[in-house]
Motif scaffolding. Sequence first.
Motif, short mmCIF file in Angstrom:
data_model
loop_
_atom_site.label_atom_id
_atom_site.label_comp_id
_atom_site.label_asym_id
_atom_site.label_seq_id
_atom_site.Cartn_x
_atom_site.Cartn_y
_atom_site.Cartn_z
N PRO A 140 6.15 -8.44 0.08
CA PRO A 140 7.61 -8.63 0.03
C PRO A 140 8.39 -7.34 -0.22
O PRO A 140 9.60 -7.32 -0.01
N ARG A 141 7.73 -6.26 -0.67
CA ARG A 141 8.45 -4.99 -0.87
C ARG A 141 8.11 -4.05 0.28
O ARG A 141 6.94 -3.86 0.62
N ALA A 142 9.14 -3.45 0.84
CA ALA A 142 8.96 -2.54 1.97
C ALA A 142 9.10 -1.10 1.51
O ALA A 142 9.88 -0.79 0.61
N HIS A 143 8.31 -0.21 2.14
CA HIS A 143 8.39 1.23 1.89
C HIS A 143 8.38 1.93 3.25
O HIS A 143 7.87 1.40 4.23
N GLU A 144 8.91 3.13 3.29
CA GLU A 144 8.92 3.87 4.55
C GLU A 144 7.52 4.24 5.01
O GLU A 144 7.29 4.45 6.20
N ASP A 145 6.59 4.33 4.07
CA ASP A 145 5.24 4.80 4.38
C ASP A 145 4.20 3.69 4.20
O ASP A 145 3.08 3.95 3.76
N ASP A 146 4.55 2.44 4.54
CA ASP A 146 3.61 1.33 4.31
C ASP A 146 2.31 1.49 5.08
O ASP A 146 1.24 1.13 4.59
N ALA A 147 2.38 2.01 6.30
CA ALA A 147 1.14 2.21 7.07
C ALA A 147 0.22 3.19 6.36
O ALA A 147 -0.99 2.96 6.25
N GLU A 148 0.80 4.28 5.85
CA GLU A 148 -0.02 5.27 5.13
C GLU A 148 -0.57 4.67 3.85
O GLU A 148 -1.74 4.90 3.49
N ARG A 149 0.25 3.89 3.14
CA ARG A 149 -0.21 3.24 1.92
C ARG A 149 -1.41 2.34 2.20
O ARG A 149 -2.38 2.29 1.43
N ALA A 150 -1.35 1.59 3.30
CA ALA A 150 -2.44 0.68 3.64
C ALA A 150 -3.74 1.46 3.90
O ALA A 150 -4.82 1.08 3.42
N VAL A 151 -3.63 2.55 4.65
CA VAL A 151 -4.82 3.34 4.96
C VAL A 151 -5.40 3.97 3.69
O VAL A 151 -6.62 3.97 3.46
N ARG A 152 -4.52 4.51 2.85
CA ARG A 152 -5.01 5.09 1.59
C ARG A 152 -5.66 4.04 0.70
O ARG A 152 -6.68 4.30 0.05
N ALA A 153 -5.07 2.84 0.67
CA ALA A 153 -5.67 1.76 -0.11
C ALA A 153 -7.05 1.39 0.44
O ALA A 153 -8.01 1.16 -0.32
N GLY A 154 -7.15 1.34 1.76
CA GLY A 154 -8.43 1.02 2.38
C GLY A 154 -9.50 2.05 2.07
O GLY A 154 -10.64 1.71 1.72
N LEU A 155 -9.15 3.32 2.17
CA LEU A 155 -10.11 4.38 1.87
C LEU A 155 -10.51 4.37 0.39
O LEU A 155 -11.67 4.59 0.05
N ALA A 156 -9.52 4.10 -0.48
CA ALA A 156 -9.82 4.02 -1.91
C ALA A 156 -10.77 2.87 -2.20
O ALA A 156 -11.68 2.97 -3.04
N LEU A 157 -10.58 1.75 -1.49
CA LEU A 157 -11.44 0.59 -1.69
C LEU A 157 -12.87 0.88 -1.23
O LEU A 157 -13.84 0.52 -1.91
N VAL A 158 -13.00 1.53 -0.09
CA VAL A 158 -14.34 1.90 0.39
C VAL A 158 -15.05 2.77 -0.65
O VAL A 158 -16.24 2.57 -0.96
N GLU A 159 -14.33 3.73 -1.21
CA GLU A 159 -14.91 4.61 -2.22
C GLU A 159 -15.30 3.84 -3.48
O GLU A 159 -16.38 4.08 -4.06
N THR A 160 -14.44 2.90 -3.89
CA THR A 160 -14.72 2.13 -5.10
C THR A 160 -15.96 1.25 -4.93
O THR A 160 -16.82 1.19 -5.82
N ILE A 161 -16.05 0.58 -3.79
CA ILE A 161 -17.21 -0.29 -3.55
C ILE A 161 -18.48 0.53 -3.47
O ILE A 161 -19.55 0.13 -3.99
N ALA A 162 -18.41 1.70 -2.86
CA ALA A 162 -19.58 2.59 -2.81
C ALA A 162 -19.99 3.00 -4.22
O ALA A 162 -21.18 3.08 -4.54
#
Length: 227
Positions: A140-162
């Motif tokens: 529900p909250r929009a940011h100008e860099d939502d696409a970048e936020r999603a990618v960074r979140a995904g990469l952070a998640l991969v690192e955390t699971i590893a």
Amino acid sequence: MDVGTWLGSLGLGRYETAFRENRIEADSVPDLTDQLLKDIGVPLGHRLRMLRAIRELGGPAALAAPPEILEPAPQAERRHLTVMFCDLLGLSALAAGLDPEDIAERIRAGQNAIAAAVARFDGHVAKWVPDGATIYFGYPRAHEDDAERAVRAGLALVETIAGLKRSQGVGLDVRLGISSGLVVVGELIGEGEARERGVVGDTANLAARLRSLAGAGSVMVSESTRR
């Protein structure tokens, strides 16, 4: 309806004089409240009987309980959204060799990792399933860099699971698909933990396909997200 007749039908004819003296006619009966009846000398028990009868007449001012307040139905809206589909891999192998409580503990560890990564970049988990989640960046909250936020979140998640896999021996991997584009966000669908805000558009379908093509420990993004 004559007010005297109505009172008599309730066995409360003794109050007809009070009604007449206060000029309470039949058309005023639906507007009577507990306080007004008390003011003209009607005791509590008889007031309750009158109010019950008034409710049966449909008197809007005499309802004992406040009217139900209905929230306005959410309106569908067009949003530019980045959708992430996330799968936790390895649950089937876990089920074959672990106690159910141990499996549940590892699933919680994976879900906690998803939640932490999403929260860190201000995304929104729209739907949980046992082996993953659907996540929105831009609603529900929009940011100008939502696409970048999603990618960074995904990469952070991969690192955390590893990291969990190395340090705790949690036999899980993760794969993610991300796509960005214009969607229509509609009403809540589903029930309980499966409830999510419905999204219409090719963006979510593409994110789901990319997720299915991604390898373990990887994030696959659409061309629109890359741009």
